[in-house]
Design an enzyme around this catalytic site. Structure first.
Site, PDB file in Angstrom:
ATOM      1  N   ASP A 109       0.864  -1.176   0.000  1.00  0.00           N
ATOM      2  CA  ASP A 109       0.000   0.000   0.000  1.00  0.00           C
ATOM      3  C   ASP A 109       0.902   1.228   0.000  1.00  0.00           C
ATOM      4  O   ASP A 109       2.072   1.154   0.384  1.00  0.00           O
ATOM      5  CB  ASP A 109      -0.889   0.003   1.249  1.00  0.00           C
ATOM      6  CG  ASP A 109      -2.074   0.948   1.128  1.00  0.00           C
ATOM      7  OD1 ASP A 109      -3.193   0.468   0.825  1.00  0.00           O
ATOM      8  OD2 ASP A 109      -1.898   2.175   1.328  1.00  0.00           O
ATOM      9  N   TYR A 111     -14.674   6.511 -13.550  1.00  0.00           N
ATOM     10  CA  TYR A 111     -14.556   5.250 -12.810  1.00  0.00           C
ATOM     11  C   TYR A 111     -15.119   4.092 -13.632  1.00  0.00           C
ATOM     12  O   TYR A 111     -14.488   3.031 -13.730  1.00  0.00           O
ATOM     13  CB  TYR A 111     -15.293   5.382 -11.483  1.00  0.00           C
ATOM     14  CG  TYR A 111     -15.213   4.161 -10.598  1.00  0.00           C
ATOM     15  CD1 TYR A 111     -14.056   3.869  -9.885  1.00  0.00           C
ATOM     16  CD2 TYR A 111     -16.300   3.296 -10.463  1.00  0.00           C
ATOM     17  CE1 TYR A 111     -13.971   2.761  -9.068  1.00  0.00           C
ATOM     18  CE2 TYR A 111     -16.235   2.184  -9.636  1.00  0.00           C
ATOM     19  CZ  TYR A 111     -15.072   1.914  -8.945  1.00  0.00           C
ATOM     20  OH  TYR A 111     -15.003   0.809  -8.143  1.00  0.00           O
ATOM     21  N   ASP A 142       4.617   2.720  -4.354  1.00  0.00           N
ATOM     22  CA  ASP A 142       3.732   3.462  -5.253  1.00  0.00           C
ATOM     23  C   ASP A 142       3.625   2.688  -6.563  1.00  0.00           C
ATOM     24  O   ASP A 142       4.537   2.693  -7.380  1.00  0.00           O
ATOM     25  CB  ASP A 142       4.308   4.855  -5.504  1.00  0.00           C
ATOM     26  CG  ASP A 142       3.431   5.687  -6.431  1.00  0.00           C
ATOM     27  OD1 ASP A 142       2.341   5.199  -6.835  1.00  0.00           O
ATOM     28  OD2 ASP A 142       3.832   6.821  -6.759  1.00  0.00           O
TER      29      ASP A 142
END
Length: 281
Positions: free
Chosen positions: A35, A152, A62
């Site tokens: 994460d 999205y 990342d």
């Protein structure tokens, strides 16, 4: 069934990700959690290892950067990972005209490019294994475009298409590709405006713990795709065959969606009329 899995889980510190991690740790799987939030993912790994007595490692990275993906892929091979669960995701609720270009780019970077390129980085390792699995967490909106979620929806349409194409590309290999499409889930991922809109529209929202159980069943049954929610499965099929029928049905929700989407992006509010239909997402 989880005891043979060594799992690389992305977005592990998020609402859905942490619940997935908890479920599989309780099932006896080894976990490599990644994460962007170092403190959160480290704390989660320590808690799960202490609670369940399984090996859980944390890696802050990342995944939108090439060095980050290279670091995660190398760590996954060292960990002997044989299951990748792409759970990391991002959304910005709002009408397309009102959300920033940066948000649109971030949606695609996290929801599409990162999982595709992470899969690519892991394939040289996964294809050497006797058995390996990739689970991409999509959305009902990856098959049913929905107002207020244009970016999205597009990103999840892309992820679904990628999953389908990669599954066919790897059909003669030991790597299985799975696509899971949840409906709305009650996590902090949702903005307040989304929760309010869903309440007005009567949209069904699942508890996060529905997701890991669905993943486990997909793996156990060797399912390529699974859509959570019977009404959602129906509308996905209806939309594929008769999209104009769905267009008409969802048009009654448009004013409500516009009002909440504009409130989410700080735009001028409009009057909300009672929706003509109330359908689940």
């Amino acid at each position: 069934m989880s005891k043979n899995y060594s799992i690389l889980l992305t977005g592990a510190a998020g609402g859905i990700g942490s619940v997935i991690a908890e479920y599989f740790a309780a099932s006896g799987a080894r976990l490599l959690l990644t994460d962007l939030n170092n403190a959160a993912v480290t704390a989660l790994a320590e808690r799960l290892q202490g609670k369940h007595g399984v090996e859980v490692k944390a890696l802050a990275a990342d995944l939108t950067s090439e060095p980050g993906r290279r670091q995660v892929a190398a760590a996954a091979q060292a960990f002997q990972a044989n299951l990748l669960i792409n759970s990391a995701g991002y959304n910005r609720f709002g009408l397309l005209a009102d959300i920033s270009d940066i948000d649109v780019e971030r949606i695609f970077s996290i929801n599409v490019l990162s999982p595709i390129l992470l899969c690519k980085a892991l394939l040289p390792w996964f294809t050497t294994l006797e058995s390996a699995h990739i689970v991409n967490i999509g959305s009902t909106f990856g098959s049913l475009g929905y107002a207020g979620f244009a970016g999205y929806s597009a990103s999840k349409f892309a992820l679904r298409g990628f999953s389908e194409a990669l599954r066919r590309e790897l059909a003669d290999s030991s790597v299985k590709v799975h696509y899971l499409a949840p409906r709305a889930v009650r996590t902090a991922f949702n903005e307040d405006a989304v929760n309010k809109m869903n309440a007005v529209l009567g949209v069904a929202m699942d508890a996060p713990d529905v997701i890991p159980g669905a993943i486990a069943k997909m793996l156990q049954r060797d399912q390529s795709e699974h859509y959570i929610g019977r009404p959602e499965r129906f509308f996905v099929k209806l939309n594929a065959l008769f999209h104009k029928v769905v267009d008409k049905g969802l048009s009654g929700q448009l004013a409500t969606i516009q009002a909440h989407a504009r409130s989410a992006t700080g735009q001028a509010h409009v009057n909300v009329r009672k929706p003509q239909t109330s359908k689940e997402m």
